[in-house]
Design a protein around this motif. Structure first.
Motif, PDB file in Angstrom:
ATOM      1  N   ARG A  39       0.830  -1.200   0.155  1.00  0.00           N
ATOM      2  CA  ARG A  39       0.115  -0.113   0.086  1.00  0.00           C
ATOM      3  C   ARG A  39       0.803   1.211   0.088  1.00  0.00           C
ATOM      4  O   ARG A  39       0.403   2.200  -0.498  1.00  0.00           O
ATOM      5  CB  ARG A  39      -1.048   0.051   1.231  1.00  0.00           C
ATOM      6  N   ARG A  40       1.898   1.204   0.744  1.00  0.00           N
ATOM      7  CA  ARG A  40       2.905   2.353   0.633  1.00  0.00           C
ATOM      8  C   ARG A  40       3.576   2.412  -0.887  1.00  0.00           C
ATOM      9  O   ARG A  40       3.688   3.665  -1.063  1.00  0.00           O
ATOM     10  CB  ARG A  40       4.264   2.061   1.657  1.00  0.00           C
ATOM     11  N   LEU A 141      13.342   5.030   1.500  1.00  0.00           N
ATOM     12  CA  LEU A 141      13.909   6.118   2.121  1.00  0.00           C
ATOM     13  C   LEU A 141      12.901   6.615   3.052  1.00  0.00           C
ATOM     14  O   LEU A 141      13.003   7.325   4.317  1.00  0.00           O
ATOM     15  CB  LEU A 141      14.351   7.269   1.295  1.00  0.00           C
ATOM     16  N   ASP A 142      11.525   6.664   2.902  1.00  0.00           N
ATOM     17  CA  ASP A 142      10.494   7.332   3.452  1.00  0.00           C
ATOM     18  C   ASP A 142      10.159   6.354   4.827  1.00  0.00           C
ATOM     19  O   ASP A 142       9.981   7.054   6.035  1.00  0.00           O
ATOM     20  CB  ASP A 142       9.133   7.489   2.669  1.00  0.00           C
ATOM     21  N   TYR A 143      10.162   5.221   4.759  1.00  0.00           N
ATOM     22  CA  TYR A 143       9.587   4.385   5.680  1.00  0.00           C
ATOM     23  C   TYR A 143      10.601   3.290   6.327  1.00  0.00           C
ATOM     24  O   TYR A 143      10.263   2.958   7.708  1.00  0.00           O
ATOM     25  CB  TYR A 143       8.533   3.483   5.192  1.00  0.00           C
ATOM     26  N   TYR A 144      11.703   3.034   5.738  1.00  0.00           N
ATOM     27  CA  TYR A 144      12.554   2.065   6.287  1.00  0.00           C
ATOM     28  C   TYR A 144      13.810   2.469   6.617  1.00  0.00           C
ATOM     29  O   TYR A 144      14.658   1.577   7.227  1.00  0.00           O
ATOM     30  CB  TYR A 144      12.677   0.699   5.406  1.00  0.00           C
ATOM     31  N   PHE A 145      14.214   3.574   6.022  1.00  0.00           N
ATOM     32  CA  PHE A 145      15.734   4.176   6.055  1.00  0.00           C
ATOM     33  C   PHE A 145      16.266   3.918   7.622  1.00  0.00           C
ATOM     34  O   PHE A 145      17.163   3.533   8.006  1.00  0.00           O
ATOM     35  CB  PHE A 145      15.788   5.406   5.690  1.00  0.00           C
ATOM     36  N   ILE A 179      11.332  14.368   1.272  1.00  0.00           N
ATOM     37  CA  ILE A 179      11.143  13.334   2.569  1.00  0.00           C
ATOM     38  C   ILE A 179      11.508  14.160   3.849  1.00  0.00           C
ATOM     39  O   ILE A 179      12.749  14.682   3.739  1.00  0.00           O
ATOM     40  CB  ILE A 179      11.529  12.045   2.066  1.00  0.00           C
ATOM     41  N   GLU A 180      10.821  14.112   4.768  1.00  0.00           N
ATOM     42  CA  GLU A 180      11.333  14.660   6.127  1.00  0.00           C
ATOM     43  C   GLU A 180      12.207  13.622   6.965  1.00  0.00           C
ATOM     44  O   GLU A 180      11.570  12.487   7.227  1.00  0.00           O
ATOM     45  CB  GLU A 180      10.215  14.951   7.023  1.00  0.00           C
ATOM     46  N   TYR A 181      13.276  13.718   7.058  1.00  0.00           N
ATOM     47  CA  TYR A 181      14.210  12.513   7.554  1.00  0.00           C
ATOM     48  C   TYR A 181      14.586  12.878   8.872  1.00  0.00           C
ATOM     49  O   TYR A 181      14.400  14.254   9.275  1.00  0.00           O
ATOM     50  CB  TYR A 181      15.622  12.591   6.701  1.00  0.00           C
ATOM     51  N   SER A 182      14.845  12.006   9.666  1.00  0.00           N
ATOM     52  CA  SER A 182      15.396  12.281  11.306  1.00  0.00           C
ATOM     53  C   SER A 182      16.812  13.050  11.029  1.00  0.00           C
ATOM     54  O   SER A 182      17.345  13.072   9.883  1.00  0.00           O
ATOM     55  CB  SER A 182      15.281  11.201  11.908  1.00  0.00           C
TER      56      SER A 182
END
Length: 206
Positions: A39-40, A141-145, A179-182
């Motif tokens: 879905r992502r 990159l968005d969900y698993y990085f 993308i908003e990264y930490s």
């Protein structure tokens, strides 16, 4: 898409989701991992290419279909084992998606096209295979990085990011920059993309 084609696509998507809902592994919210991943993938495709053709939409949704059935541990450690595993997965996902598509009435030509996209055949010259590669990289990159980086040495993670970046088209790279990264992930990505910096952040010797 015509009404009948749209109905086939919806039914096929539902069957892909039903297959992925059997994943015994769960996300933190209790949803099956591969169902969430699929879905992502579709969500990022809609953001990157809202008018993608049905073949790409189906390939994107099925890219990891039933992936848990072929775990990485079955193959030797190292790059050779990894490449064998990835090749087997591509074949498995394409075959699984093809069987489901045929039950939904898709013709052999459409099935073959979707399977080629899933296997990322000629993705550097096939725009639809490249689009799937872009979407897969963006989902990573968005969900698993961040979670993945926790298990990697910094040098290794920077190398992975460089390889990921090279796989993407310019459009994919531009989307990745939104993308908003930490703070930690942003620093790793900055190091990976800096042309005159090594993985340690020190200038490379010339």
């Amino acid at each position: 898409m015509t009404g009948s084609t749209a109905e086939r696509v919806r039914r096929c998507m539902d069957l892909f989701d039903a297959a992925n809902s059997e994943d015994p592994r769960s996300e933190a919210d209790g949803q099956p991992k591969e169902l969430t991943y699929a879905r992502r993938m579709s969500e990022w495709l809609d953001r990157l290419e809202p008018n993608a053709p049905e073949e790409v939409r189906l390939a994107v949704r099925a890219q990891h279909i039933r992936r848990w059935e072929i775990p990485r541990r079955r193959y030797p450690k190292g790059r050779v084992g990894y490449l064998r595993w990835r090749k087997k997965l591509g074949q498995f996902h394409a075959e699984t998606a093809g069987r489901i598509m045929r039950t939904c009435g898709f013709d052999d030509g459409t099935v073959s096209r979707v399977q080629g996209i899933i296997r990322k055949e000629r993705f550097r010259i096939d725009p639809w295979a490249q689009l799937l590669e872009d979407v897969a990289c963006l989902v990573f990159l968005d969900y698993y990085f961040e979670a993945f980086a926790d298990d990697q040495e910094e040098d290794g993670m920077v190398n992975i990011l460089r390889k990921t970046w090279r796989k993407m088209s310019r459009r994919g790279q531009d989307a990745a920059k939104t993308i908003e990264y930490s703070p930690c992930c942003a620093a790793l990505l900055q190091t990976a993309l800096a042309p005159d910096q090594g993985t340690s952040g020190r200038p490379r010797k010339r």
